[in-house]
Design a protein around this motif. Structure first.
Motif, mmCIF file in Angstrom:
data_model
loop_
_atom_site.group_PDB
_atom_site.id
_atom_site.type_symbol
_atom_site.label_atom_id
_atom_site.label_comp_id
_atom_site.label_asym_id
_atom_site.label_seq_id
_atom_site.Cartn_x
_atom_site.Cartn_y
_atom_site.Cartn_z
ATOM 1 N N UNK A 131 0.747 -1.411 -0.117
ATOM 2 C CA UNK A 131 0.001 0.192 -0.095
ATOM 3 C C UNK A 131 0.995 1.232 0.240
ATOM 4 N N UNK A 132 2.032 1.201 0.525
ATOM 5 C CA UNK A 132 2.929 2.276 0.523
ATOM 6 C C UNK A 132 3.394 2.656 -0.871
ATOM 7 N N UNK A 133 3.723 1.458 -1.509
ATOM 8 C CA UNK A 133 4.245 1.578 -2.942
ATOM 9 C C UNK A 133 3.293 2.145 -3.836
ATOM 10 N N UNK A 134 1.886 1.668 -3.562
ATOM 11 C CA UNK A 134 0.768 2.030 -4.360
ATOM 12 C C UNK A 134 0.468 3.660 -3.956
ATOM 13 N N UNK A 135 0.718 4.074 -2.925
ATOM 14 C CA UNK A 135 0.630 5.627 -2.375
ATOM 15 C C UNK A 135 1.777 6.200 -3.173
ATOM 16 N N UNK A 136 2.767 5.754 -3.367
ATOM 17 C CA UNK A 136 3.941 6.432 -4.172
ATOM 18 C C UNK A 136 4.068 6.328 -5.816
ATOM 19 N N UNK A 137 2.986 5.542 -6.015
ATOM 20 C CA UNK A 137 2.663 5.485 -7.456
ATOM 21 C C UNK A 137 3.719 4.410 -8.095
ATOM 22 N N UNK A 138 4.060 3.450 -7.102
ATOM 23 C CA UNK A 138 5.107 2.666 -7.597
ATOM 24 C C UNK A 138 4.697 1.329 -7.428
ATOM 25 N N UNK A 139 5.416 0.455 -8.276
ATOM 26 C CA UNK A 139 5.101 -1.190 -8.227
ATOM 27 C C UNK A 139 6.108 -2.021 -7.403
ATOM 28 N N UNK A 140 5.548 -2.425 -6.179
ATOM 29 C CA UNK A 140 6.638 -3.371 -5.520
ATOM 30 C C UNK A 140 7.518 -4.262 -6.377
ATOM 31 N N UNK A 141 6.894 -5.039 -6.889
ATOM 32 C CA UNK A 141 7.620 -6.086 -7.905
ATOM 33 C C UNK A 141 8.496 -5.502 -8.811
ATOM 34 N N UNK A 142 7.907 -4.440 -9.460
ATOM 35 C CA UNK A 142 8.937 -3.884 -10.622
ATOM 36 C C UNK A 142 10.109 -3.232 -9.802
ATOM 37 N N UNK A 143 9.868 -2.499 -8.707
ATOM 38 C CA UNK A 143 11.222 -1.868 -8.020
ATOM 39 C C UNK A 143 12.179 -2.945 -7.224
ATOM 40 N N UNK A 144 11.747 -4.192 -6.807
ATOM 41 C CA UNK A 144 12.599 -5.162 -6.473
ATOM 42 C C UNK A 144 13.053 -5.736 -7.701
ATOM 43 N N UNK A 145 12.511 -5.934 -8.861
ATOM 44 C CA UNK A 145 13.231 -6.338 -10.131
ATOM 45 C C UNK A 145 14.403 -5.409 -10.441
ATOM 46 N N UNK A 146 13.976 -3.927 -10.437
ATOM 47 C CA UNK A 146 14.729 -3.017 -10.809
ATOM 48 C C UNK A 146 16.307 -2.989 -9.971
ATOM 49 N N UNK A 147 15.912 -3.162 -8.602
ATOM 50 C CA UNK A 147 16.971 -3.049 -7.652
ATOM 51 C C UNK A 147 17.910 -4.527 -8.047
ATOM 52 N N UNK A 148 17.480 -5.559 -8.278
ATOM 53 C CA UNK A 148 18.297 -6.863 -8.528
ATOM 54 C C UNK A 148 18.801 -6.452 -9.879
ATOM 55 N N UNK A 149 18.358 -6.161 -10.799
ATOM 56 C CA UNK A 149 18.664 -6.002 -12.141
ATOM 57 C C UNK A 149 19.939 -5.197 -12.231
ATOM 58 N N UNK A 150 19.701 -3.915 -11.216
ATOM 59 C CA UNK A 150 20.927 -3.034 -11.345
ATOM 60 C C UNK A 150 22.223 -3.605 -10.692
ATOM 61 N N UNK A 151 21.949 -4.456 -9.540
ATOM 62 C CA UNK A 151 23.054 -5.160 -8.706
ATOM 63 C C UNK A 151 23.605 -5.999 -9.707
ATOM 64 N N UNK A 152 23.222 -6.700 -10.449
ATOM 65 C CA UNK A 152 23.752 -7.816 -11.483
ATOM 66 C C UNK A 152 24.540 -7.093 -12.415
ATOM 67 N N UNK A 153 23.881 -6.009 -12.813
ATOM 68 C CA UNK A 153 24.561 -5.105 -13.522
ATOM 69 C C UNK A 153 25.991 -4.514 -13.128
ATOM 70 N N UNK A 154 25.934 -4.238 -11.929
ATOM 71 C CA UNK A 154 27.124 -3.544 -11.361
ATOM 72 C C UNK A 154 28.307 -4.632 -11.144
ATOM 73 N N UNK A 155 27.665 -5.813 -10.846
ATOM 74 C CA UNK A 155 28.703 -7.083 -10.575
ATOM 75 C C UNK A 155 29.194 -7.344 -11.795
ATOM 76 N N UNK A 156 28.614 -7.284 -12.926
ATOM 77 C CA UNK A 156 29.261 -7.551 -14.346
ATOM 78 C C UNK A 156 30.161 -6.692 -14.680
ATOM 79 N N UNK A 157 30.065 -5.340 -14.476
ATOM 80 C CA UNK A 157 31.141 -4.548 -14.867
ATOM 81 C C UNK A 157 32.469 -4.251 -14.083
ATOM 82 N N UNK A 158 32.175 -5.203 -12.737
ATOM 83 C CA UNK A 158 33.458 -5.176 -11.725
ATOM 84 C C UNK A 158 34.009 -6.472 -12.169
ATOM 85 N N UNK A 159 33.721 -7.182 -13.164
ATOM 86 C CA UNK A 159 34.516 -8.677 -13.426
ATOM 87 C C UNK A 159 35.523 -8.100 -14.682
#
Length: 74
Positions: free
Chosen positions: A46-74
């Motif tokens: 409900x807090x994500x809804x109130x902020x106009x954001x989707x919880x699932x998408x925000x978690x996906x975005x965070x994980x994808x960003x972390x994976x990308x950062x790990x790839x650039x470190x290799x």
């Protein structure tokens, strides 16, 4: 939640360098103050809804960003 709450939370998040973090705040003389930080906060859809954001998408975005950062470190 006021713009002051949002700004304070964003500043604290940046200072702590955490992608996911929650803050407990109180108002003191009309100003928000952080009294606790939670590096493993509960996820309240409900807090994500109130902020106009989707919880699932925000978690996906965070994980994808972390994976990308790990790839650039290799």
């Amino acid at each position: 939640m006021s713009a002051g709450h949002v700004e304070l939370a964003l500043q604290a998040q940046k200072a702590l360098g955490a992608q996911i973090i929650g803050f407990d705040m109180i108002l003191h003389q009309g100003m928000p103050i952080i009294v606790d930080e939670n590096t493993f906060p509960g996820f309240y859809p409900e807090l994500f809804d109130a902020a106009g954001k989707d919880l699932g998408f925000e978690l996906y975005r965070m994980i994808a960003q972390s994976v990308d950062e790990c790839r650039t470190m290799m």
